[in-house]
Design an enzyme around this catalytic site. Sequence first.
Site, PDB file in Angstrom:
ATOM      1  N   LYS C  77       6.147 -15.134   2.663  1.00  0.00           N
ATOM      2  CA  LYS C  77       4.706 -15.367   2.698  1.00  0.00           C
ATOM      3  C   LYS C  77       4.423 -16.848   2.420  1.00  0.00           C
ATOM      4  O   LYS C  77       5.064 -17.443   1.535  1.00  0.00           O
ATOM      5  CB  LYS C  77       4.029 -14.491   1.637  1.00  0.00           C
ATOM      6  CG  LYS C  77       2.504 -14.446   1.702  1.00  0.00           C
ATOM      7  CD  LYS C  77       1.960 -13.472   0.648  1.00  0.00           C
ATOM      8  CE  LYS C  77       0.452 -13.318   0.702  1.00  0.00           C
ATOM      9  NZ  LYS C  77      -0.045 -12.348  -0.297  1.00  0.00           N
ATOM     10  N   SER C 152      -3.357  -9.061   1.663  1.00  0.00           N
ATOM     11  CA  SER C 152      -3.268 -10.372   2.275  1.00  0.00           C
ATOM     12  C   SER C 152      -1.904 -10.678   2.881  1.00  0.00           C
ATOM     13  O   SER C 152      -1.803 -11.578   3.711  1.00  0.00           O
ATOM     14  CB  SER C 152      -3.607 -11.451   1.240  1.00  0.00           C
ATOM     15  OG  SER C 152      -2.630 -11.467   0.210  1.00  0.00           O
ATOM     16  N   SER C 176      -2.044  -6.604  -2.240  1.00  0.00           N
ATOM     17  CA  SER C 176      -1.727  -7.461  -1.096  1.00  0.00           C
ATOM     18  C   SER C 176      -0.346  -7.240  -0.496  1.00  0.00           C
ATOM     19  O   SER C 176      -0.085  -7.676   0.621  1.00  0.00           O
ATOM     20  CB  SER C 176      -1.871  -8.936  -1.481  1.00  0.00           C
ATOM     21  OG  SER C 176      -3.230  -9.288  -1.452  1.00  0.00           O
TER      22      SER C 176
END
Lengths: 468, 88, 482
Positions: C77, C152, C176
């Site tokens: 990420k 996310s 997330s």
Amino acid sequence: MTKIGLEIHCQLTKLESKLFCSCKANYREFEPNHNICPVCMGLPGSLPRLNQKAVESATSIALALTCDTPEKIAFFRKNYFYPDLPKNFQITQLNVYGDMSVGGEGYVSVEDKKIKIRRIQLEEDPGRIIYEGASERTKITLVDYNRAGTPLVEIVTDPDFESPRQVRVFLNILSDLLENLGVAEPGLEGAMRADGNVSIEGGNKVEIKNIGSFHDLEKALHFEITRQQSLFERDIEIAQETRHWDDRRKITVSSRSKEEDQDYRYFLENDIPWVKIDQSTRDRLKENMPESISSKKERYIEKFDIAPQVADIIASDRYYSKLFENAYSDNNAKDIANLITTDVIGFIDTKEKQQNSKITSKHLSDLVDAINSKTITRNSAKVALQEIVKSGKDTKFVLDEMDLGQVSDSSEIDTIISKIFEDEKQAVIDAKERPETVNFLVGKVMQKTKGKADPAKTLELIKSKLNQ
Amino acid sequence: MVDEEEIIRVAELMKIDLEEHGEHVSRVKKMLEYFDILDQIDLSSEEITAQQKLLNELRKDEFIPNDKKLIESLKNFREHYVRAPKMN
Amino acid sequence: MNLNTSILKYIEDVKSGIFTVEEFTAETLQRIKDVDGDVHAYLSLNDSVLNDAKLIDQKIASGEKIGQCYGFPISIKDNICITGTKTTCASKILENFIAPYTATVINRLQNEDAVITGKTNLDEFAMGLTTEFSAFGPTKNPWNLDYVPGGSSGGSAASVAANECLASLGSDTGGSVRNPASFCSVVGLKPTYGLISRYGLISYANSIEQIGPMTKTVKDSAFLLNVIAGQDANDDTTINNDNVNYLEDIEDGIEGKKIGIIKEMTTSDGLSSEVSTATKDAIGDFESLGASCEEVTLPTIPYTVAAYYTITSTEAGSNLARYDNIRYGYELESEGYEYNSYISKSRAKFGPEVTRRIILGGFVPSAGHAGKYFLKALKVKSKLISEINKAFEKFDYLISPTAPVQPFKFGEKIDDPVTLMLLDYNTVTANLTGKPAISVPYRVINGLPIGMQIMANSLNEKLLFQSAYALESKTNLPEVPL
Ligand SMILES: [Zn+2]
């Protein structure tokens, strides 16, 4: 009545590393922005790592100032934007969820007055703005972050001082205490700073910030008191405000910044867990704490029968007291103390001379031994000291080299006395009539022997010759 | 009731220029109004807690020099100093 | 070569010489070229990925000691720092930020010879549930490109689901990792707070967030946790896990275990009928595996979303204050600006959701409002912790669907802030309490995935994996149609 309160910031300069990272605590030796890392620059993703020794040093200060110390300490964020603050918040301590800063209430006696310490907190110093572009012509601000994250202890007092003089006495006591604890060097530039607040009878409280040194603090306090008194006399209200010390003009000026409007949004710094400080840790810190100046002084007087003035001088100076502590044995302590205060101080009377001096505790005990065994005279000891301070050579070597050994051989002294009796006929007559003038003759012998003759023996021999 | 003026004032404190983000005020207000639900729960006996650690588990006081080039990887520096805008 | 394989199978195949690390990596790169134009899982790729793979092949060939990852490709990420590479947080304000240091999790992966494929998309600064708030465009759900992948960590989930890597690291502040795992049909773990170092993870709400593995199988999740978990001298909030081997005993099953079905999360208004039906099926599966299931109520749950947004926006307001564009950031000459106007001008680069949360973060903890919002939120957190600890005295596991709904279409919910917030309803509890939680792919209905969430008590990840593995073994899910 005038009321003065203080906020003192003291850097823990004796630490190796910063409060939350491994950069050097003493930032002074670096080129600008060369004592920084991702943590103290607040780079994204970096995390603070609390310095154990910083917590211990701050706790020691709290204990030495008789403050309450909590079981757990916590850190908070003080949020505001400023170019010297890499994260745009400062990690500091607060007592909103109970007492959670390193120190709570404590007291310091200043002469007959008790000054209340309100709290002690551990926090990080910001970076330094080297050049502030304030005027029309200057277009930028330059910042050096070497100092950012330096461990700082804030000591807050109640407004218990009644005069700038009391403030000065308190700050001297505090500086001595911090230096004695071995956690700070108050003499270092910028290592100890203080803000003050002042109110006079019937007036509001005024904070004074931006004061560079203790010397300026006293000036600023005097200025502020006079300013407030003159307003009061003219019936003008004294506004509650923050004023800045203008170092150039030596006056306080109202701050343009809307400091009162600031909302710091204090909340817990969760990257640092609450730190448990149990009783055994506090006991250990207390045990390892150097003796306080006053208890040291007491001990010197009681145990060694040293005169109070002498004990005071030695106890309150780390250099002399270290020399003394390592030199004395039970039977010569008093002599060593006297040697330090009568002679050593004369040669080593500044911090700089202390640093350069080569004298050791062994020199002192050797010299006192030599005096007590009548190997040398007091006078010779002084001569030898001067050389030892400079060269640091072994005591015996110096005494031999400078030929300072005491003359106590009767026939040798007798020969000298006979010669003086011939040269100073009038003095001999005087001494026979008025025995109290005999010291003149003793002095002559000393002069001839460069102070090496045993004074007691000399007197005895002169007296017996006068009676012949 | 949340005052929109106050949201605008807070935005300014947070250095958020609402001239470019004007439509956010009503949306922030909606979120704040949803938070009113917090008034409906009894929290009188709750205390605030956090993670805890022992003193001797903390970082040891040791100086470890960092890579000297960090400053060069940052922008806005001149002759070793970081350049910031002028203060008011 | 089948890219739809697990890490464990991959390692077996490399060991037995079925393919080399380089061959598998090249095939993965080709897959990224083929599908990522549509999926947009990646924000940047590792330029030297083939070379990194080659070096590991050489290590294997020379008989040198090889790390346990055997060069399997993993995506990261883009809010986790790797030295010398861009770390953008999907924000214009960090568009050109090159991290000058490496996160602990990355060091641990590289020490064990994992190969990093690139950095994945997210909602800006991890604030969002759809990746629609990425400054560089949304990621699409590989199951249906018209639908959101969750967020996310949407890029991470999509990269795994679309076979553009074998695993990914995401971060989970309020769901997330688990939410996109559920939406993309991958396994997502939010570990116990403090189990994985956050050093190098760009903070959003540091008191509750954790990095978490996203994988194709439960065993891979346990394998990856073995590599990255454990105390770190660079993160004072990490805790000792005694070097537990999470793969050991993972097939032990859940016979005799007690499972609490969280009432508030299985009966809420927002729950879709498909998700509700799937949850009932899952309860049946758990019972058929020998566990006993019983409803449990945690009365504080209805207040958790408000508490969560209050706490996270407060921390975000502070954590994101450093982006003043003075020490790092993007090009904007400071000369000619006054300090405050320069910062405000710079911070106009924040996207809409981040901007709103920063304003909220200035409001809820302010001197005049902390009593109404922030302090209450912290007390909700305390109350919830007491409740859940009490529940874990009785139950081994607490279950619910991971998200109350299935993936939805782009733009469908983005305009309603309260609806968006409530998508976190089932996931924030694990963050506020610090407990571990895992999302396990459970159903694909109408071509869209549904995940089940299992929570366990602190540091009970091993127990958690046993239940997740047992549930996984009851499923038979289709392959992604891409
Ligand atoms: Zn540093």
